[in-house]
Motif scaffolding. Structure first.
Motif, short mmCIF file in Angstrom:
data_model
loop_
_atom_site.label_atom_id
_atom_site.label_comp_id
_atom_site.label_asym_id
_atom_site.label_seq_id
_atom_site.Cartn_x
_atom_site.Cartn_y
_atom_site.Cartn_z
N LEU A 143 0.72 -1.26 0.05
CA LEU A 143 -0.20 0.16 -0.04
C LEU A 143 1.05 1.13 0.10
O LEU A 143 0.53 2.17 -0.93
N LEU A 144 1.91 1.21 0.99
CA LEU A 144 2.62 2.45 0.90
C LEU A 144 3.68 2.69 -0.17
O LEU A 144 4.45 3.95 -0.49
N LYS A 145 3.92 1.62 -1.17
CA LYS A 145 4.67 1.87 -2.35
C LYS A 145 3.81 2.80 -3.47
O LYS A 145 4.11 3.48 -4.12
N ASP A 146 2.32 2.74 -3.32
CA ASP A 146 1.37 3.53 -4.14
C ASP A 146 1.19 4.73 -3.73
O ASP A 146 0.86 5.74 -4.17
N THR A 147 1.20 4.88 -2.11
CA THR A 147 0.49 6.02 -1.48
C THR A 147 1.53 6.57 -0.63
O THR A 147 1.98 5.71 0.43
N PRO A 148 2.11 7.71 -0.61
CA PRO A 148 3.22 8.04 0.50
C PRO A 148 2.59 8.41 1.93
O PRO A 148 1.55 8.78 2.14
N LEU A 149 3.38 7.62 2.71
CA LEU A 149 3.07 8.01 4.19
C LEU A 149 3.84 9.26 4.35
O LEU A 149 4.94 9.48 4.34
N ILE A 150 2.76 10.08 4.95
CA ILE A 150 3.36 11.58 5.21
C ILE A 150 3.28 11.77 6.68
O ILE A 150 2.30 11.84 7.37
N ASP A 151 4.54 12.04 7.28
CA ASP A 151 4.62 12.18 8.79
C ASP A 151 4.87 13.69 9.06
O ASP A 151 5.70 14.35 8.31
N VAL A 200 8.53 5.54 4.96
CA VAL A 200 8.25 6.90 5.00
C VAL A 200 8.30 7.47 3.54
O VAL A 200 9.13 7.25 2.78
N GLY A 201 7.24 8.21 3.29
CA GLY A 201 7.47 8.62 1.70
C GLY A 201 7.35 10.07 1.57
O GLY A 201 7.97 10.72 0.68
N MET A 242 13.92 17.30 -2.06
CA MET A 242 12.91 18.45 -1.40
C MET A 242 11.95 18.52 -2.13
O MET A 242 11.62 18.17 -3.29
N ALA A 243 10.61 18.98 -1.65
CA ALA A 243 9.40 19.01 -2.07
C ALA A 243 9.15 20.14 -1.63
O ALA A 243 8.88 20.62 -0.30
N ARG A 244 8.11 21.18 -2.53
CA ARG A 244 7.33 22.18 -1.93
C ARG A 244 5.96 22.36 -2.43
O ARG A 244 5.38 23.05 -2.12
N THR A 245 5.31 21.19 -3.06
CA THR A 245 4.06 21.00 -3.42
C THR A 245 3.55 19.87 -3.13
O THR A 245 4.26 18.86 -3.03
N ALA A 246 2.10 19.84 -3.30
CA ALA A 246 1.66 18.48 -3.00
C ALA A 246 1.75 17.43 -4.23
O ALA A 246 2.25 16.51 -3.91
N ASP A 247 1.79 17.87 -5.34
CA ASP A 247 2.37 17.14 -6.57
C ASP A 247 3.63 16.78 -6.49
O ASP A 247 3.87 15.63 -6.99
N GLU A 248 4.57 17.41 -6.08
CA GLU A 248 6.03 17.35 -5.81
C GLU A 248 6.19 16.11 -4.78
O GLU A 248 6.95 15.29 -4.87
N ILE A 249 5.47 15.86 -3.72
CA ILE A 249 5.31 14.86 -2.87
C ILE A 249 5.10 13.48 -3.55
O ILE A 249 5.89 12.79 -3.28
N THR A 250 4.20 13.54 -4.40
CA THR A 250 3.85 12.50 -5.07
C THR A 250 4.89 12.00 -6.16
O THR A 250 5.26 10.84 -6.31
N LEU A 458 -4.75 4.09 3.77
CA LEU A 458 -4.24 4.99 2.98
C LEU A 458 -4.68 6.66 3.42
O LEU A 458 -3.81 7.46 3.04
N ALA A 459 -5.69 6.71 3.60
CA ALA A 459 -6.51 7.94 4.17
C ALA A 459 -5.50 8.54 5.34
O ALA A 459 -5.06 9.76 5.40
N LEU A 460 -5.26 7.89 6.33
CA LEU A 460 -4.60 8.03 7.38
C LEU A 460 -3.07 8.29 7.12
O LEU A 460 -2.32 9.28 7.86
N ALA A 461 -2.62 7.49 6.08
CA ALA A 461 -1.11 7.73 6.05
C ALA A 461 -0.60 8.85 5.28
O ALA A 461 0.37 9.37 5.71
N GLY A 462 -1.38 9.11 4.48
CA GLY A 462 -1.10 10.41 3.56
C GLY A 462 -2.05 11.17 2.67
O GLY A 462 -1.92 12.28 2.32
N LEU A 463 -3.11 10.32 2.27
CA LEU A 463 -4.06 11.02 1.41
C LEU A 463 -4.95 12.08 2.04
O LEU A 463 -5.15 13.14 1.27
N ASN A 464 -5.25 12.10 3.40
CA ASN A 464 -5.59 13.07 3.85
C ASN A 464 -5.11 14.50 4.17
O ASN A 464 -5.45 15.57 3.83
N PHE A 465 -3.67 14.15 4.07
CA PHE A 465 -2.97 15.45 4.23
C PHE A 465 -2.67 15.90 2.79
O PHE A 465 -2.54 17.30 2.75
N LEU A 466 -2.68 15.12 1.93
CA LEU A 466 -2.27 15.48 0.51
C LEU A 466 -3.51 16.54 0.01
O LEU A 466 -3.63 17.38 -0.87
#
Length: 504
Positions: A143-151, A200-201, A242-250, A458-466
């Motif tokens: 799951l975390l390979k497809d959706t980044p875990l964002i701490d 960690v993504g 480094m990332a500065r945007t939501a898209d850059e995180i992905t 996936l929502a908890l890990a990163g989709l909510n923050f994105l």
């Protein structure tokens, strides 16, 4: 056959429905032979299975293909049974355009994918509770390979300052676990191997400055910490970017690296200057924690017991953050500052590293009434792992963290909870969550609960923050279209000492 008018129905499809021996519903047209008990072949995962919600009507209907609806970042097949539908009359035809052929091909593809790829999202929560921990861990890794875990918060940069004085040229972030003072410090939980093991993504690195620097060198120290973050990320180009945007995180996550972002912790870092706020943003800072434990001249911190929240200038700070596209972080803020900021902000807010006040009455944690405000605002509360904030004592466990996650989910909703452990800024961690390598174990434990689906993880890990980050950027872009200029309000001046004011 279902009671539906068949006028205009493709004759070949109508004949197929009449002759097909399987119990398919045929997109609602039914089946003359539904008394036959022939086992269906594997089903495509339904949207109901994935989201644990009632499926929505499809947006397009095609007689020969399964309907597909789009939801956010993923495509999910709409719920129709697939089956092997060849008949004697069908097989006698050398026709690869009829519905029998499409149905058969879909079935073969599904069976192949299910066997070869596992189709993790096809598993229901009830299926998952029968999995062993090892099987759930493997599923979490997929799951975390497809959706980044964002701490939302890690204090490694402050430890770099304490332990290395920001002399980073010879620092090896792969080996610090075995080197003093890192190896003996209770405050050290982060290095590159453990970040990778933790899946960690994306990581927000904290540019923290202590309250004692307020009115002194807070701006300078913050700039030095932003510089340190940029330099240690540059030192590890194969792992960090480094990332500065939501898209850059992905995008960074898709390249197999850990997206690194900057959060400035403490409004005192601004020196009461909107120009400094803009400078931090231009240097890459993407959230500002409005206060730390201390008050500023324009906002009250968590330790203040008054009804004061944001001053007029504090509200301008929030508005300027909205204009810039900078996320408002309310961890460490007083209750009244948090309420004021949520009411003022046009964009969703976050609590980057906080837990639930109802379960542990730490001043860092978020009361239920504010959790509900966060839900209405569209924001997210990222759960902290500090033992004193999840158990109110040193004896916290993973189950205590899960209680906080579940409480926030219950009060605010699954869309409004995330992860902000606070590693390297805490000296007592819950059992089984002792460093950044342990996130998959937390998610695997949640998957053992039938109340948690894979999409919830996936929502908890990163989709909510994105989602929050994207919305913050949308507000910025909307305001930019209106040609809204930068705010130029002057911050409050610090009161002069009495000895100086009398001689003035």
């Amino acid at each position: 056959m279902a009671q539906r008018a068949c006028e205009g129905l493709d004759p070949e499809l109508l004949q197929h429905i009449r002759e097909c021996p399987c119990p398919c519903d045929h997109m609602g047209y039914g089946n003359f032979l539904d008394y036959q008990q022939i086992p269906p072949c594997p089903r495509y995962p339904s949207r109901e299975t994935i989201f644990n919600t009632v499926p929505q009507p499809p947006t397009r209907r095609d007689h020969y293909y399964h309907d597909v609806i789009r939801n956010d970042h993923f495509y999910y097949p709409y719920e129709y049974d697939s089956c092997s539908c060849s008949t004697t009359s069908d097989s006698s035809r050398n026709n690869f355009r009829g519905p029998w052929c499409v149905c058969l091909m879909v079935c073969v593809v599904i069976a192949t994918l299910t066997a070869g790829l596992g189709l993790p999202l096809a598993l229901s929560p009830n299926d998952l509770k029968e999995f062993s921990q090892e099987e759930r861990l493997e599923l979490v890794k997929k799951l975390l390979k497809d959706t980044p875990l964002i701490d939302g918060h890690n204090d490694l940069p402050w430890n770099l300052r304490k332990f290395e004085h920001n002399f980073l040229n010879k620092l090896n972030l792969t080996k610090i676990k075995s080197q003093p003072p890192w190896s003996t410090s209770k405050w050290s939980h982060t290095d590159l191997p453990r970040l990778k093991a933790g899946g960690v993504g994306a990581q927000f690195w904290s540019a923290y400055v202590p309250c004692q620097s307020q009115y002194k060198d807070a701006v300078q120290i913050t700039l030095e910490q932003i510089d340190a973050i940029g330099r240690f990320v540059q030192k590890e180009p194969l792992t960090l970017e480094m990332a500065r945007t939501a898209d850059e995180i992905t995008q960074v996550h898709k390249r197999g690296k850990i997206a690194s972002l900057i959060g400035v912790e403490g409004g005192h870092a601004l020196g009461n200057s909107l120009a400094v706020l803009r400078t931090f943003y231009n240097l890459g800072a993407r959230y500002l924690t409005i206060t730390h434990s201390c008050d500023t001249a324009w906002a009250t911190g968590q330790d203040t017991i008054t009804r004061d929240g944001l001053s007029d200038f504090g509200k301008i700070v929030v508005k300027e953050m909205n204009r810039l596209g900078m996320i408002v972080d309310l961890s460490h803020s007083s209750v009244y500052t948090a309420k004021s900021a949520i009411n003022v902000s046009s964009a969703p807010v976050i609590f980057s590293h906080s837990a639930a006040y109802s379960l542990c009455n730490s001043s860092r944690n978020v009361p239920d009434d504010i959790l509900k405000m966060v839900a209405r605002n569209g924001g997210v509360v990222m759960v902290n792992f500090y033992s004193y904030h999840v158990a109110c004592n040193v004896n916290a466990s993973m189950s205590d963290v899960i209680k906080h996650i579940n409480h926030i989910r219950k009060v605010a909703g699954i869309e409004h909870v995330g992860i902000g452990a606070g590693y390297d800024g805490i000296n007592v961690t819950p059992s089984r969550l002792n460093d950044v390598s342990r996130y998959p174990y937390l998610f695997a434990e949640l998957l053992a609960d039938p109340g948690w689906s894979q999409q919830d993880i996936l929502a908890l890990a990163g989709l909510n923050f994105l989602r929050v980050f994207h919305r913050v950027e949308e507000i910025r872009d909307e305001w930019k279209k209106m040609d809204l200029p930068p705010f130029e309000d002057l911050g409050p001046r610090r009161d002069l000492p009495e000895c100086i004011s009398k001689n003035s």
